[in-house]
Scaffold this motif. Structure first.
Motif, PDB file in Angstrom:
ATOM      1  N   UNK A  24     112.333  24.992  36.076  1.00 15.24           N
ATOM      2  CA  UNK A  24     111.938  25.953  36.822  1.00 15.24           C
ATOM      3  C   UNK A  24     111.359  27.216  35.877  1.00 15.24           C
ATOM      4  N   UNK A  26     112.222  30.197  36.412  1.00 10.70           N
ATOM      5  CA  UNK A  26     113.557  30.854  35.653  1.00 10.70           C
ATOM      6  C   UNK A  26     113.824  30.667  34.179  1.00 10.70           C
ATOM      7  N   UNK A  31     114.012  36.231  34.763  1.00 14.15           N
ATOM      8  CA  UNK A  31     113.615  37.209  35.450  1.00 14.15           C
ATOM      9  C   UNK A  31     113.849  38.668  34.892  1.00 14.15           C
ATOM     10  N   UNK A  82     108.504  24.483  38.816  1.00 12.22           N
ATOM     11  CA  UNK A  82     109.239  24.682  40.265  1.00 12.22           C
ATOM     12  C   UNK A  82     109.551  26.050  40.464  1.00 12.22           C
ATOM     13  N   UNK A  83     109.941  26.456  41.621  1.00 12.02           N
ATOM     14  CA  UNK A  83     110.517  27.631  41.847  1.00 12.02           C
ATOM     15  C   UNK A  83     109.612  29.049  42.198  1.00 12.02           C
ATOM     16  N   UNK A  84     109.972  30.007  41.282  1.00 11.14           N
ATOM     17  CA  UNK A  84     109.375  31.296  41.574  1.00 11.14           C
ATOM     18  C   UNK A  84     107.774  31.111  41.613  1.00 11.14           C
ATOM     19  N   UNK A  85     106.983  32.243  42.171  1.00 12.27           N
ATOM     20  CA  UNK A  85     105.435  32.190  41.903  1.00 12.27           C
ATOM     21  C   UNK A  85     105.028  32.867  40.834  1.00 12.27           C
ATOM     22  N   UNK A  86     106.090  33.375  39.941  1.00 15.91           N
ATOM     23  CA  UNK A  86     105.923  34.247  38.929  1.00 15.91           C
ATOM     24  C   UNK A  86     104.640  33.968  38.047  1.00 15.91           C
ATOM     25  N   UNK A  87     103.671  34.300  38.062  1.00 14.47           N
ATOM     26  CA  UNK A  87     102.546  34.060  36.851  1.00 14.47           C
ATOM     27  C   UNK A  87     103.205  34.309  35.607  1.00 14.47           C
ATOM     28  N   UNK A  88     103.887  35.145  35.157  1.00 14.00           N
ATOM     29  CA  UNK A  88     104.482  35.374  33.998  1.00 14.00           C
ATOM     30  C   UNK A  88     105.075  34.383  33.390  1.00 14.00           C
ATOM     31  N   UNK A 107     104.830  21.931  39.953  1.00 16.11           N
ATOM     32  CA  UNK A 107     104.969  22.346  41.151  1.00 16.11           C
ATOM     33  C   UNK A 107     103.641  23.005  41.450  1.00 16.11           C
ATOM     34  N   UNK A 109     102.563  26.008  43.091  1.00 12.19           N
ATOM     35  CA  UNK A 109     101.946  27.296  42.900  1.00 12.19           C
ATOM     36  C   UNK A 109     101.857  27.555  41.207  1.00 12.19           C
TER      37      UNK A 109
ATOM     38  N   UNK B 129     107.158  33.613  45.937  1.00 14.48           N
ATOM     39  CA  UNK B 129     107.410  32.270  46.407  1.00 14.48           C
ATOM     40  C   UNK B 129     107.972  31.876  48.015  1.00 14.48           C
ATOM     41  N   UNK B 144     101.935  33.272  46.027  1.00 20.01           N
ATOM     42  CA  UNK B 144     100.672  33.249  45.162  1.00 20.01           C
ATOM     43  C   UNK B 144     101.024  34.000  43.890  1.00 20.01           C
ATOM     44  N   UNK B 197     105.595  18.797  47.694  1.00 22.01           N
ATOM     45  CA  UNK B 197     104.338  19.078  47.076  1.00 22.01           C
ATOM     46  C   UNK B 197     102.951  18.611  47.574  1.00 22.01           C
ATOM     47  N   UNK B 225     111.514  25.483  48.141  1.00 22.17           N
ATOM     48  CA  UNK B 225     112.558  24.869  47.407  1.00 22.17           C
ATOM     49  C   UNK B 225     112.515  23.374  47.438  1.00 22.17           C
ATOM     50  N   UNK B 229     104.919  24.458  49.802  1.00 23.12           N
ATOM     51  CA  UNK B 229     104.364  26.017  49.540  1.00 23.12           C
ATOM     52  C   UNK B 229     104.057  26.561  50.786  1.00 23.12           C
ATOM     53  N   UNK B 412     117.374  41.102  39.043  1.00 19.31           N
ATOM     54  CA  UNK B 412     116.388  42.249  38.292  1.00 19.31           C
ATOM     55  C   UNK B 412     116.995  43.417  38.447  1.00 19.31           C
ATOM     56  N   UNK B 429     118.222  29.865  45.415  1.00 21.84           N
ATOM     57  CA  UNK B 429     118.037  29.288  44.187  1.00 21.84           C
ATOM     58  C   UNK B 429     119.373  29.276  43.641  1.00 21.84           C
ATOM     59  N   UNK B 431     118.938  27.953  40.266  1.00 24.46           N
ATOM     60  CA  UNK B 431     118.544  27.483  38.892  1.00 24.46           C
ATOM     61  C   UNK B 431     119.547  27.939  37.906  1.00 24.46           C
TER      62      UNK B 431
END
Lengths: 205, 471
Positions: A24, A26, A31, A82-88, A107, A109, B129, B144, B197, B225, B229, B412, B429, B431
């Motif tokens: 994922x 993360x 984060x 998979x998971x978060x959309x973070x482009x990071x 995934x 995104x 997400x 996005x 997906x 999850x 999307x 965070x 999540x 994770x």
């Protein structure tokens, strides 16, 4: 302003394998490293928590191996990103040096974020991925070629077919992966579409 | 056969087909927050571009806000820096910002619906997400990345390929003590974390129709999850009544016209789908995750699966899950000791979630040694809870009552697990490292189940705890 980003046709470089399904975002970038307002410097935090143990001691991880430091092609298994959309996440990989990713699957995104950076995230079947992984694990200097024109990934004498969404492939081949200018060029059509939407018109009679 | 809602809404928002074969999709509502937007503003400024439709973007702050002391400057200089960037960016570009000084700050996916900004028939995008949450209203809503935020800011559009649509038919009636969270955890366990997906999920059937908007948001929230999307529910009277009178909802005759349009978009009984999956809600029990992804979930009465009983390509992830969690396969999940309980997140921090948890906590005490938190999803949720006396109920039981934000869902801010702590969490999540400690462990469950775990000090079937309350 140019409407084109550089075309991406083929990427050649050495590879690095990160094994495991469902890795994922993360795990790719925890984060706590996202408390920044730019993407600069994220490369050093790629896979941070699996590269170091609790006491900060380096673990055995391909991203820690000097032999892979110049790798450009990341090889992964299923549902990577998979998971978060973070482009990071793709930003961290790109800033570490990754220019293409070959995996069994991605995934959605994450794959879109990679494409928006001009990084092809392409799929190959389980057997191909396993032999690419073994290839780079045995010989970190092995050259891999991701050829978007021929839809092939090559390593030494071996060649495997790639599965890649045609829309992404076209956007990379034609240098349209940075979509802002392409979208903005249709400004009149944007306004026309918006003006027909009842909620944009305030549901006026 | 007729068109489903997804394809109708997609077609109405298609500006043109691009040379790549992608559709250029107009975005009706853009939501932004402090974590994923600053780089996008920087990119448009570097290119000399403006925000094309500033009135179609709404901002709030959620990921980094402290939930205890919110005085400025924040104790964490990095968080303060991000906050200032969002303040400057929204001011410079004329975007409405629901910040900590307003009564509408909160988790972006709680705030959008609360304001009535989220409406049926819209396309909604956000750099997060869990944007799929907004699909509960019959919108097409999806997460996005930052480069795409740049696209939406500059053009109000995205370049997207149309996904296929899978109908998820949830028949029957939920038993008491079983909730929306259990429905979605079951769906993800059945279809897998990558089963969605390439799909948008349309949720429907008797059990979905019977859910409140808040329950529908919980289900849609976790679509991602399961790999999808987009997740949505067709709009109906429950949707319209929720929206009536909210800040951005149309008023008077315009509202009636809106309802007419919204109704016309809903998938009919003869709508066509690329795939259909059916589930019987009446057999569901409260669900709990035992592993490191949301698909690794079982009923609270079940035993954790034997690695060798799983399909071959699930075994490696299951084995690493057991290594991380320190659990033995084949053991029951009930009775697992916890050290932290977290009720919060965009999945389950709405008023109905807090009411259910409070009902369990009322007159009880958090087990000694358990740190328990309630973090409301928004200031509006907190205000409503105060009017109903919920903070008192929680505090008397030994929970900490905090201010609105994402908090320990992704850690965070200062709210984090420490070391190998096990957290019963109403978030989305599990994770590895998600809740702020690289070795921390997360068990996902409904808010009522979290409250029950906090009181018992271990994973327990909320229906048994509720039964002892009655007797």
């Amino acid at each position: 302003m140019s409407t084109r980003s550089p075309a991406v046709n083929r990427i050649v470089g050495t590879g690095i394998a990160v094994r495991g399904n469902d890795i994922d975002t993360d795990r790719i970038i925890p984060a706590r490293y996202m408390k920044v307002v730019t993407f600069d410097g994220l490369g050093e935090y790629a896979f941070r928590d699996v590269r170091y143990d609790e006491s900060g001691v380096m673990t055995v991880h391909p991203f820690n191996e000097p032999a892979y430091r110049d790798a450009a092609i990341l090889i992964v298994n299923k549902n990577f990103g998979c998971g978060s959309s973070r482009e990071h996440a793709p930003q961290a990989l790109m800033r570490w040096g990754i220019r293409a990713i070959v995996g069994e699957s991605f995934a959605e995104i994450f794959a879109g974020n990679c494409n928006a950076l001009g990084i092809p995230a392409v799929s190959a079947d389980e057997e191909a991925v396993e032999s690419l992984m073994r290839g780079v694990e045995l010989d970190p200097s092995a050259r891999i070629e991701v050829d978007l024109v021929a839809r092939q990934v090559r390593c030494g004498e071996a060649s495997y077919p790639l599965d890649f969404a045609e829309t992404y492939r076209q956007s990379l081949l034609t240098g349209n992966w940075d979509s802002t200018a392409v979208l903005l060029a249709n400004r009149e059509a944007i306004e026309a579409t918006a003006s027909l939407l009842p909620y944009v018109r305030g549901f006026s009679a | 056969m007729s068109e489903n809602l997804f394809n109708r809404v997609w077609d109405l928002h298609t500006v043109t087909t691009l040379p790549t074969g992608q559709d250029q999709l107009f975005i009706g509502l853009h939501l932004i927050h402090e974590v994923t937007s600053p780089q996008a503003f920087q990119m448009i400024e570097e290119r000399g571009l403006e925000v094309l439709y500033p009135q179609r973007t709404i901002a709030t702050v959620d990921h980094i806000v402290p939930t205890d002391n919110q005085e400025r400057p924040f104790a964490d200089p990095l968080a303060e820096h991000m906050m200032q960037a969002l303040e400057q960016n929204t001011k410079r570009h004329g975007i409405e910002f629901f910040d900590l000084t307003t009564e509408h700050q909160g988790i972006v996916h709680v705030v959008g619906p609360e304001l009535g900004a989220t409406q049926p028939g819209m396309t909604i995008a956000c750099g997060d997400s869990h944007t799929s949450t907004h699909g509960a209203f019959g919108a097409i809503a999806f997460g996005i990345g930052t480069s795409q935020i740049r696209d939406v800011l500059a053009t109000q559009c995205l370049a997207m390929a149309r996904p296929r649509v899978r109908r998820i038919q949830v028949n029957g009636t939920l038993a008491p003590g079983v909730s929306a969270k259990d429905i979605i955890l079951r769906i993800i366990a059945d279809l897998g974390v990558k089963g969605g997906i390439g799909y948008a999920y349309e949720y429907g059937g008797g059990a979905i129709d019977a859910l409140s908007m808040e329950g529908r948001m919980t289900v849609c929230n976790m679509s991602i999850e399961g790999g999808a999307r987009v997740g949505y529910v067709n709009p109906d009277d429950t949707t319209f009544e929720y929206l009536r009178g909210r800040r951005y909802a149309p008023r008077g005759e315009a509202f009636d016209r809106a309802v007419g349009w919204w109704r016309s978009l809903a998938s009919g009984p003869d709508a066509e789908y690329d795939d259909v999956y059916e589930l019987d809600a009446s057999s569901l029990e409260p669900m709990v995750t035992w592993g490191i992804n949301p698909g690794q979930a079982i009923s609270v009465s079940e035993r954790m699966p034997r690695v060798e009983s799983l399909p071959p390509d699930a075994r490696e992830v299951a084995a690493s899950a057991y290594r991380h969690m320190g659990f033995d396969d084949g053991s029951p999940i009930a009775g697992t000791k916890i050290s932290v309980a977290f009720i919060g997140s965009c999945t389950n921090a709405r008023i109905s979630d807090l009411r259910e948890a409070a009902r369990i906590a009322e007159g009880k005490s958090v087990s000694p040694g358990v740190r328990a938190f309630v973090v409301p999803g928004s200031k509006q949720v907190a205000l409503q809870a105060q009017q109903e006396g919920l903070p008192d109920v929680f505090e008397r039981a030994g929970f900490q009552w905090r201010a609105a934000g994402c908090s320990m869902c992704l850690a965070m801010n200062a709210d984090k697990l420490e070391g190998r702590e096990i957290c019963a969490s109403s978030s989305n999540r599990n994770f590895i490292g998600r809740q702020g400690s690289p070795t921390g462990r997360t068990l996902l469950m409904s808010p009522a189940m979290v409250a029950a775990a906090a009181i018992a000090g271990e994973v327990t079937d909320v229906r048994r705890l509720a039964a002892t309350t009655v007797s």
